[in-house]
Design an enzyme around this catalytic site. Structure first.
Site, mmCIF file in Angstrom:
data_model
loop_
_atom_site.group_PDB
_atom_site.id
_atom_site.type_symbol
_atom_site.label_atom_id
_atom_site.label_comp_id
_atom_site.label_asym_id
_atom_site.label_seq_id
_atom_site.Cartn_x
_atom_site.Cartn_y
_atom_site.Cartn_z
ATOM 1 N N ASP A 78 0.833 -1.204 0.000
ATOM 2 C CA ASP A 78 0.000 0.000 0.000
ATOM 3 C C ASP A 78 0.869 1.256 0.000
ATOM 4 O O ASP A 78 2.051 1.228 0.328
ATOM 5 C CB ASP A 78 -0.952 0.015 1.196
ATOM 6 C CG ASP A 78 -0.223 -0.131 2.530
ATOM 7 O OD1 ASP A 78 0.806 -0.835 2.592
ATOM 8 O OD2 ASP A 78 -0.680 0.462 3.523
ATOM 9 N N GLU A 136 -0.540 -1.946 5.206
ATOM 10 C CA GLU A 136 0.332 -1.867 6.382
ATOM 11 C C GLU A 136 0.245 -0.507 7.056
ATOM 12 O O GLU A 136 0.459 -0.390 8.266
ATOM 13 C CB GLU A 136 1.783 -2.146 5.970
ATOM 14 C CG GLU A 136 2.767 -2.269 7.131
ATOM 15 C CD GLU A 136 3.271 -0.926 7.659
ATOM 16 O OE1 GLU A 136 3.569 -0.824 8.863
ATOM 17 O OE2 GLU A 136 3.362 0.018 6.851
#
Length: 388
Positions: A78, A136
C-alpha cells in the site's frame, strides 16, 4: 544456484515492476488494481495462489516436499496520502498519493524472489510461502486480517524486509529482540463551559485545563516509567477555540504512545486515565479519554536472526555489509506474524546521497537507490537456499 547471475538477469525487470507500482500507487484497503497487478506477475509460476486473503492480500505457496519445513516471506504494497515532489520518470500519476515508504520496492523484491526460487524449485530445502500484504499503513493493518484468515497455516518461520534510507545501499541491518514499538493513539475531549474572554470567572475554561493535561502527559515517561525502559508519549494535536475573545466549550488533545513491553504500555494507560480523573476534579471540566491500541511491538526471534546471519555471513554479492542496528519507535504490523510463528524483520539500506535517496520515510521526496533491491533479493535467496 548462481545467485549473482540470477539477480543480475532479473534486475531490469525488477526495476520495471517497482516503477510501475510507484507510478500507480493505491492507499490502504483500496489496492484493487495493485493486487491484480501482483497476481499477473506470478500467476504463471508453479505456485498455489490464494487471492483476497484477509482483504486484498495474496498468499502464494511454493510446495517442494511434505517432509520440509515452510518459510514465509512477506512484502507490503500500500501507499501513503502524500503528494510526491520527486522529478523522476516514474513519478506517481495519482495526485496526493505516493509510495513514500518503499512498499513498491518490497513487492518488486518478493516478486523477483518468487520467480528465481520457482525456477529452482527442486533444489530448495524448504517450502516457501510468499505473502503479499495490503494495508500496512493504516489500522487495523492488513497483517491482522491475513493472519486471521490463515495466511500462516503450516508456516514454521516468517521473514520480512523493510528498505531504509538511513543505511547505505546494500547494507543488511539486523536487530535481536524488539525491532519496532507498539504504536497506539489517544484522544482527549475536555468539555467546559464557554463564555466571554473578558469574563473567565463565568466560564469553565477547557483550554487552560488542556494546557495542564499536556504538561502532565510529559511527566509519564520522565516520572512514571522506569528510566531503563522505553516509552514515548507525544501530544501531536491541540484544537480549541474559534475567536481570540471567546472561551470555548470544547478542547481536544490527540497524540501517540510508543512502548515495547506490555507492562509499560499498561502503566502508561493507567497513568493517562489517572490524569483524566484528576483534570475533572482540579478544573471542574468533563474529560473523556479514547485510547486505541495500534500494532503490537515487533519482537524478533533470536533463532531466526541467527539463521539470517548464518545464511548471509560469507560470499555475498550485493550485500555490502551486515550491521546490528538500533530498534525503532515506529510501528509495523509485521508484529502480528511474529505473534504466531518465529521470525525476523530486518532492513536493507537504499541510501545514496549522490542520488538524493537519503530523505526520510514518509517524506514527499522519499526515493530509493534501486540497486539496494539486489541485496534484498540476495538476502531472501541465501536465507531460503541455506535454510537449516
Amino acid at each position: 544456484m548462481d545467485i549473482k547471475k540470477e539477480v543480475e538477469s532479473r534486475y531490469e525487470e525488477m526495476k520495471a515492476v517497482r516503477r510501475h507500482m510507484h507510478r500507480h500507487p493505491e492507499l490502504s484497503f483500496q489496492e484493487t488494481n495493485t493486487k491484480k497487478y501482483i497476481y499477473d506477475q506470478i500467476k504463471d509460476l508453479p505456485l498455489d495462489i490464494e487471492k483476497d486473503v484477509g482483504g486484498n492480500g495474496l498468499r502464494a505457496m511454493l510446495h517442494v516436499s511434505d517432509d520440509f519445513k515452510t518459510v514465509a516471506l512477506r512484502a507490503d504494497f500500500d501507499a501513503l496520502p502524500i503528494r510526491e515532489e520527486n522529478d523522476v520518470a516514474y513519478k506517481s500519476e495519482v495526485e496526493g498519493v505516493m509510495h513514500a515508504c518503499g512498499h513498491d520496492a518490497h513487492t518488486a523484491m518478493l516478486i523477483t524472489t518468487a520467480h528465481i526460487l520457482s525456477a529452482h524449485k527442486n533444489a530448495l530445502p524448504v517450502n516457501v510461502v510468499f505473502i503479499f500484504q495490503h494495508a500496512e499503513e493504516q489500522l487495523p493493518g492488513g497483517a491482522k486480517g491475513m493472519v486471521e484468515a490463515g495466511v500462516l497455516e503450516g508456516v514454521d518461520y516468517v521473514y520480512g524486509i523493510h528498505v531504509s534510507s538511513k543505511y547505505p545501499t546494500g547494507m543488511l541491518g539486523y536487530t535481536y529482540g524488539y525491532k519496532h514499538a507498539a504504536a497506539d493513539a489517544f484522544h482527549y475531549k475536555v468539555i467546559g463551559r464557554g463564555g466571554h474572554g473578558a469574563e473567565p470567572h463565568a466560564a469553565i475554561d477547557p483550554v487552560v485545563a488542556s494546557a495542564s493535561l499536556i504538561q502532565q502527559l510529559q511527566t509519564i515517561a520522565s516520572r512514571t516509567v522506569d528510566p531503563l525502559k522505553s516509552a514515548v508519549v507525544t501530544a501531536g494535536m491541540f484544537n480549541a477555540g474559534s475567536a481570540f475573545n471567546i472561551i470555548p466549550t470544547l478542547s481536544e488533545v490527540s497524540g501517540t504512545v510508543r512502548t515495547f513491553e506490555k507492562d509499560v504500555q499498561d502503566q502508561v494507560m493507567d497513568r493517562m486515565e489517572g490524569i483524566r480523573k484528576g483534570l475533572e476534579e482540579s478544573y471542574g471540566v468533563k474529560c473523556e479519554l479514547e485510547y486505541n491500541k495500534g500494532y503490537p511491538a515487533v519482537l524478533n526471534t533470536d533463532e531466526a536472526v541467527d539463521g539470517l546471519l548464518e545464511a548471509t555471513e560469507t560470499g555475498t554479492d550485493f550485500i555490502t555489509s551486515i550491521e546490528e542496528v538500533e530498534l525503532s519507535m515506529g510501528g509495523e504490523d509485521f508484529s502480528y506474524y511474529l505473534e504466531k510463528v518465529p521470525g525476523a524483520f530486518f532492513n536493507i539500506g537504499t541510501m545514496n546521497k549522490a542520488l538524493e535517496t537519503d530523505y526520510p520515510h514518509h517524506h514527499p521526496r522519499f526515493d530509493i537507490d534501486e540497486a539496494g533491491m539486489k541485496a534484498g533479493v540476495e538476502s531472501y535467496l541465501r536465507l531460503i537456499t541455506n535454510f537449516r
